[in-house]
Design an enzyme around this catalytic site. Sequence first.
Site, PDB file in Angstrom:
ATOM      1  N   THR A  93       0.915  -1.382  -0.078  1.00 54.47           N
ATOM      2  CA  THR A  93      -0.074   0.010   0.026  1.00 54.47           C
ATOM      3  C   THR A  93       0.976   1.158  -0.033  1.00 54.47           C
ATOM      4  O   THR A  93       0.541   2.084  -0.705  1.00 54.47           O
ATOM      5  CB  THR A  93      -0.867  -0.154   1.157  1.00 54.47           C
ATOM      6  N   ASN A 114      -1.931   6.055  -4.555  1.00 53.55           N
ATOM      7  CA  ASN A 114      -0.884   4.810  -4.707  1.00 53.55           C
ATOM      8  C   ASN A 114      -1.536   4.203  -6.028  1.00 53.55           C
ATOM      9  O   ASN A 114      -1.170   2.706  -5.951  1.00 53.55           O
ATOM     10  CB  ASN A 114      -0.968   3.922  -3.555  1.00 53.55           C
ATOM     11  N   HIS A 117      -6.262   0.012  -6.683  1.00 49.67           N
ATOM     12  CA  HIS A 117      -7.044  -0.708  -5.640  1.00 49.67           C
ATOM     13  C   HIS A 117      -7.199  -2.259  -6.180  1.00 49.67           C
ATOM     14  O   HIS A 117      -7.573  -2.298  -7.295  1.00 49.67           O
ATOM     15  CB  HIS A 117      -8.453  -0.170  -5.282  1.00 49.67           C
TER      16      HIS A 117
END
Length: 140
Positions: A93, A114, A117
């Site tokens: 993550t 980031n 998902h």
Amino acid sequence: MAIQRTFSIIKPDATARNLTGAINAKIEAAGLRIIAQKRIRLSREQAEGFYGVHKERPFFNDLVTFMISGPVVVQVLEGEDAIAKYRTVMGATNPEQADAGTIRKDFAESIEANSVHGSDAPETAAEEIPFFFSDDEIVG
């Protein structure tokens, strides 16, 4: 291992930098098939519903605001042990802790932005996929 399906979102930080193709290449290089994909802009209600599990967490509002800040690409991926395989391809993550060559190490801007998902378990995938896709949109 059995053939599984998992859910993926390419987040606004990645779509803003035109990284969908590069991310898809990493997904396919890992042996996963993209069996459904669409580019959408989430409404606040959709984002709040999708991330409802985090509603009481301090980062919830920032997460929702980020996820509605630009287009996302939602996907259904399929392959051997797809959930674990995609989590490996995504990387940790926190991109600073992600392994070299992972999506987050190569493309993420921060722990918040980031880039992707992915479902974390079969039960999660079973909830996340129909949130965005009807059965007739998934072409296996």
